[in-house]
Each structure stands twice: as C-alpha cells, then as structure tokens.
Scaffold this active site. Sequence first.
Site, PDB file in Angstrom:
ATOM      1  N   ASP A 179      27.617 151.270  92.381  1.00  0.00           N
ATOM      2  CA  ASP A 179      26.520 150.307  92.503  1.00  0.00           C
ATOM      3  C   ASP A 179      26.122 149.989  91.066  1.00  0.00           C
ATOM      4  O   ASP A 179      25.292 150.666  90.477  1.00  0.00           O
ATOM      5  CB  ASP A 179      25.360 150.904  93.303  1.00  0.00           C
ATOM      6  N   CYS A 232      23.480 143.834  92.874  1.00  0.00           N
ATOM      7  CA  CYS A 232      22.392 143.101  93.537  1.00  0.00           C
ATOM      8  C   CYS A 232      22.142 141.812  92.767  1.00  0.00           C
ATOM      9  O   CYS A 232      21.013 141.482  92.420  1.00  0.00           O
ATOM     10  CB  CYS A 232      21.126 143.950  93.652  1.00  0.00           C
TER      11      CYS A 232
END
Length: 468
Positions: A179, A232
């Site tokens: 991530d 993101c």
Amino acid sequence: MNLPIAFEEKMRSLLHEEYADYEKCFDEARHYGLRVNTNKITVEEFLKIAPWKLEPIPWIHNGFYYDGDSVQPAKHPYYFAGLYYLQEPSAMTPADRLPVDPGDKVLDVCAAPGGKATELGAKLQGKGVLIANDISSSRAKGLLKNLELFGIGNMMVLSEEPGKLTEYFRGYFDKILIDAPCSGEGMFRKDKKMVKAWEEHGPEFFSKIQRSIITQAASMLKTGGMLLYSTCTFDPSENEQTIEYLLSEYPEFEICSIRPYEGFAEGMPETGESGNQELKKTVRIFPHRMQGEGHYLALLKKGHCEENHEADADRAGKTAGRKKKLPEELDAFFQDVDWELDASRLDIHGERVYYMPEGLPDLKGVRFLRSGLLLGELKKNRFEPSQALAMCLKRKDYARVLDLPLADERVIKYLKGDTLDLEDMVSAKEKGWYLVCVDGYPLGFGKLLGQTLKNKYLPGWRWMGSGQ
C-alpha cells in the site's frame, strides 16, 4: 471545496463526462467503516452482539458501514477486545483482494498504522508468518499495538527501508502487499489537508518512490507468489505506469484479474506508455461510483496467473535449533494454557520471552520493534504473562477466566486500570492469574488475591475519558 486547477484538469481528462458526478461527490459526507476481526469472531457472531446499526459494505465480506456522527466504536469494550478495526471502506479492499491462505509467508511493506496488516494477519489464522514493516519507527509503534490488539502472534514488526529487506528475504514470501506512499488524491474528500500536501509533494515525487519499492518487493517474492499493489490516488504515473515499470523490469510478472464488484472501474491502459491492454484487469475506485474514497489496485503473479509454479527453494533456516526445555516458571504458567508450546521456538532476551514464528531467516542486523509473540517476563520464581499473550488467547484456552458481561461496570473499571472487587464472583476463588473477558472475549490479565483482582491491563492501552 477548492481543488487545485491542475488536479481538476487531470480528473476531467480521466473521467470525461463522469467528471461532473465526481465533482458532486464532494458535497456528500464521507463514509465510516468497520471491519470484523475474523481471527477472533465470525461475522455472523459479531452481528448478533453488535451494539450499533451496521450496513454491509457490499464488496467486503467482513466490512460494514456505521454512522460516524452518532456512534463511537473506538470507545467500546469490544474495540478493546480486538473484535474489529475502524477503516475507510475502500481502504479495506487491498488486503481483502490479496488471496492469503493460512501458512503463507506474507509481507506488508508499508504497513502502519495496520489497517491492511491486521486483515492479512487474521487471514493467516495463526499459521505461517506476517512480516509488517514501516520505515517510520514512530508509526510502527501504532502498527504493533494494532496487531497485538487483533491477537496476531505469528508476526514480526520491522522498521526498515524496503531495500534493506531484500538482503534477508530474497525469494522468501508467498504474498506481498504494497500500500504505497502516494500523493493521496483519492482522500481529498475525507481529509482536506491532503490537498495542501499534494501541492507540496505531487505525483512525480511519489512515483519515483513507488517504482523503487515495487521492484524491491518483486525480488522478495517466490516464483508463483502474488503481489498486490495499491494507492489512494488517481494519477496514472503512480498507478498504471508504475505497473508498466514493474513489468519492464520483471517480465516474469503477469497481471491477474481481481475479484469483481459492480462499482469497480477498469484500469486505463490509455494512460500508460505501453498500451498494454492487460492493465484493464487492474481496478480503479472512484467515489462517485461507490461508497468509498479513491483507490487503485493491481494484483500480479510471479509467473502465469493460470499456472501453478513450484515456489523457489525456501532459503530460510528453521528457527528451531537445539532442543530446549521450557523455563520452569514458564512451564508452570502454561500448565493452565491449552497450547502446545514448541520450546525450540522460544527466544529469551533478559527477562522477556518471545515465541518466534517458524521458518525465519537469520535477521541479525534488522531493526525490529517486535520479533514474534511476547509471551511475558521471567521474574524471580514466577512468570508474568503479557498483554499480547492475553489478546492471542481464546476464552477456552485458559483455565481461570473472569468473564464479565458488557453491562457490568467492572469492564470499564478494568480497562481504566482499576483494582476489581470480586466478592460476588463464585468463579473467582482460586488465587493466581485470571484472563479477564467481556462477553467471552479476552481483554487482558489480572491477578487474584483474596477477593480482589490486581489489575494487569497494559498502562499504555488504558481507557481514557468517558464512554458512549
């Protein structure tokens, strides 16, 4: 909300006629999510005891929406029992879509604060090993707490540059999650401060970091292993183009399909440089298409997705060495624990006793915050169990249990660190260590003397302020 002009122009070029819908989503409230810890409780069991109204997150089997304006799940004893993690709904997707099996060796490269790592650890069900790494040692401390709260014992928490890890773990892992640090464009609605951060460090700054991390991680994956990359953000240089870069450096990787959901958007090959149509298998999450913030995901396999490859030779030496005996004090305590301890996996540093995962390589020289499960401390003629051990136990695992109902005021008193009066508790007669539970789910240890329970709840975890 005032968005940077350069960002608006980029989003118009990505979304075309959908841009107006995307812009409207900034007038909507953000979504709050809760993810059930299936290492401790099934989704069905949790729904029976859930104190608030929950709505399923349709693409996450153990994820639920809650009303963040009216309830505070972080101020509830079930949170302290590690029954759930509070996480933005889209952020649940990467760990959900990485297919982790019990027994896998798993790496979470940029793991703090633990939203993905806790789910990966829960999927392991106590088997295999989770290596959770974050370059920031201060953030890694929060990561450690969340993993211990979740009852993840087969783990190590490291604080290293990903490049340093390649020296120790080349070809070691079955599954890797990245991530990646990113420009955060998908979080603009949730956190307006991200806009200012974007203006200071935009996509170009982060894409260089991402390319470095993903290629380093690729070298640590076994042949046949799977890697999930996520951000993101929306920028193609941080998403599709990063995957293109990996494929150019490691052509043995192949993009795999991600389990679908109707709100997912396909990756955009046209934003890349190679025109690779396989990039359509990657996933973009846009907040105007589903109830979550912006994300990007790519699932890759080291080898062909439809084939099974034998893994690289396991280069890890077993942690097991010479046969050891349990220290007498530890052995005496574990007479009351329904666990079969393998003495060869014990690692004793001074008073502290750790239970190491199996099959680790030699990690001398690595900076870590936790190596294995901290069982507790050897004192003079006695053993004091740790908070981490309490959270790894199930109610049935320990002989002496003090199980308090949720409505009992002593639950909050215990979490605040107060001494408990147990005169009315028929079950609490025998002096010694007790596993304190709420509705059958462990919170920590206490030591009974007479009819008084001396509180052993970890001071740094204690309940602060008033509840709901």
